[in-house]
Write an enzyme that holds these catalytic residues in place. Structure first.
Site, PDB file in Angstrom:
ATOM      1  N   GLU A 166      15.756 -21.910  18.720  1.00 47.05           N
ATOM      2  CA  GLU A 166      15.167 -21.154  19.828  1.00 47.05           C
ATOM      3  C   GLU A 166      16.218 -20.574  20.777  1.00 47.05           C
ATOM      4  O   GLU A 166      16.300 -20.960  21.951  1.00 47.05           O
ATOM      5  CB  GLU A 166      14.180 -22.042  20.592  1.00 47.05           C
ATOM      6  CG  GLU A 166      13.008 -22.493  19.729  1.00 47.05           C
ATOM      7  CD  GLU A 166      11.941 -23.271  20.505  1.00 47.05           C
ATOM      8  OE1 GLU A 166      12.136 -23.506  21.712  1.00 47.05           O
ATOM      9  OE2 GLU A 166      10.925 -23.644  19.899  1.00 47.05           O
ATOM     10  N   GLU A 355       8.789 -25.857  13.647  1.00 45.10           N
ATOM     11  CA  GLU A 355       8.090 -26.598  14.706  1.00 45.10           C
ATOM     12  C   GLU A 355       6.676 -26.068  14.838  1.00 45.10           C
ATOM     13  O   GLU A 355       6.455 -24.863  14.752  1.00 45.10           O
ATOM     14  CB  GLU A 355       8.794 -26.474  16.068  1.00 45.10           C
ATOM     15  CG  GLU A 355      10.132 -27.162  16.172  1.00 45.10           C
ATOM     16  CD  GLU A 355      10.755 -27.039  17.553  1.00 45.10           C
ATOM     17  OE1 GLU A 355      10.012 -26.844  18.538  1.00 45.10           O
ATOM     18  OE2 GLU A 355      11.995 -27.125  17.642  1.00 45.10           O
TER      19      GLU A 355
END
Length: 455
Positions: A166, A355
């Site tokens: 991220e 995720e």
């Protein structure tokens, strides 16, 4: 009742990150990280929580491996703490830190669990932040040297590598919005950090490929829909900008070797100091990866607003949406939409869900169980939707639930529980939740049950 089957070679796993679970913050010569520093400043993290102990995984990893084996977990995505390998971010290798990850990987392999390593999950060594952090043009070189050490020691044993987790959060939440470490509020700085993170990513991918290392390498991006709150032109435009801010700014350089021009124009017109886009850097960024990791939680709706420079939008969700305890809506259709977008718009040929998960305020019953039906429902909705996307051609090859454990949830401290395993942070006792037992059944059957209203 209908079972939605997955491909035979589909990978079922769970995910964690070093700072959120390891603890042992001052043991075996581990260096200080930006999160150690950020947590020490009052007001940054709820209740002044920190990752000093977390889930104590550093001392309990053998039991944790056995727990995963008992649950039938097939793959474990975790991150390496850069500051355990290089306490100052560069220089001499810390053998004690390296030994921990060697033992962890060997233990996973012995248990029949595939290790999947994330090289950078936000915990930059503080010593590197002191010289500018990711805005320093030398950071990609230090990142490559760190990666080389892990490739040399664990190459061959580990077949799946993720460069960055991220980068949007690390760059923008950490350096513009200030909601994460290192806690800066400078949009130009955030853009520069995002840029050099991608240079570092490209250098590591280049080295991995040119060295003929066994396995595959990719990157994990949090990509989620940004939808217009209304059909008004200004809200539709705001949604496009929000998509550019979160999604296209991080997809386009990887796939096309350039940044989205509408976003560049917007930023420049607002006086933002842009990174100097270098052709060699853009070439490195766009080197083909073996997979894209998708971190998906939920879509958000956006409204036009002049209050947020330089973006011109704010998040505002429609009323009466089902939400979790963080106020995040449950939007499984958006999950499928993003998977098909990656396939159709960006021609991504391999995707891992690195995720996907949700947070609820779980409690232990008198019987010692954790009945988290809301989380199980979230998982069932999203895994079922993922199966539909696969049937529609989305090249999804694996799913890693976030997270194995309740853990240190960044600025929310220990108040936000994402795990399928409950952790009592006082005693460190682990309890597999209802959702964890349900997930074990999904893995065992390689299928998700499509439940009806009457079940």
């Amino acid at each position: 009742m209908e079972w939605k089957k997955f491909p035979k070679d589909f990978i079922w796993g769970v995910a964690t990150s070093a700072y959120q679970i390891e603890g042992a913050y001052n043991e075996d010569d581990r260096g200080e990280t930006i999160w150690d520093r950020y947590c020490s400043i009052p007001g940054n993290v709820l209740h002044m929580d920190n990752g000093n102990i977390a889930c104590d995984h550093y001392h309990r990893y053998k039991d944790d491996i056995q727990l995963m084996k008992n649950m039938g977990i097939k793959a474990y995505r975790f991150s390496v703490a850069w500051s355990r390998i290089f306490p100052k971010g560069k220089g001499k290798v810390n053998q004690k830190g390296l030994d921990f990850y060697v033992e962890l990987v060997d233990g996973l392999l012995k248990a029949g669990i595939e290790p999947v390593i994330t090289l950078y999950h936000w915990d930059l060594p503080q010593a590197l932040q002191d010289i500018g952090g990711w805005s320093n043009p030398d950071l990609p070189v230090y990142f490559l040297e760190y990666a080389k050490v892990l490739f040399e020691i664990l190459g061959g044993k580990v077949k799946k590598w993720i460069t960055l987790n991220e980068p949007y959060c690390a760059a923008f939440l950490g350096n513009y919005e200030g909601r994460q470490a290192p806690g800066n509020h400078d949009f130009s700085l955030a853009l520069r950090c995002a840029y050099y993170m991608y240079v570092g990513h490209g250098m590591v991918v280049d080295y991995f490929k040119s060295s003929g290392l066994e396995g595959e390498i990719g990157i994990a991006l949090n990509l989620m829909g940004r939808l217009p709150y209304s059909s008004k032109k200004k809200d539709v435009y705001a949604a496009k900008i929000a998509d550019g801010y979160l999604n296209r700014w991080f997809l386009d350089p990887l796939v096309y070797g350039k940044y989205p021009q509408d976003m560049v124009t917007l930023y420049e017109s607002n006086g933002v100091i842009m990174p100097e886009f270098d052709e060699e850097h853009l070439r490195l960024m766009s080197l083909e990866v073996d997979f894209i990791g998708l971190n998906y939680y939920n879509d958000f709706w956006v409204k036009s607003s002049k209050s947020r420079w330089p973006l011109g939008f704010v998040i505002e969700n429609p009323p009466n949406l089902p939400v979790n305890d963080r106020g995040w809506p449950v939007t499984e259709q958006g999950f499928k939409d993003m998977l098909l977008r990656l396939k159709n718009e960006y021609n991504i040929r391999k995707i891992y869900i690195t995720e996907n998960g949700t947070s609820f305020p779980d409690v232990v019953t008198k019987k010692g169980t954790v009945e988290d039906g809301n989380r199980k429902d979230y998982m069932q909705r999203h895994i079922s939707m993922m199966q539909e996307a696969i049937e529609d051609g989305a090249p999804v090859k694996g799913y890693f639930y976030w997270s194995l454990y309740d853990n240190f949830e960044w600025s929310f401290g220990y108040t936000s529980r994402f795990g399928i395993v409950f952790v009592d942070f006082e005693s460190q006792k682990r309890i597999i939740k209802q959702s964890g037992h349900w997930y074990s059944d999904v893995i065992k059957n390689n299928a998700v049950k499509e439940e009806t209203e009457h079940e």
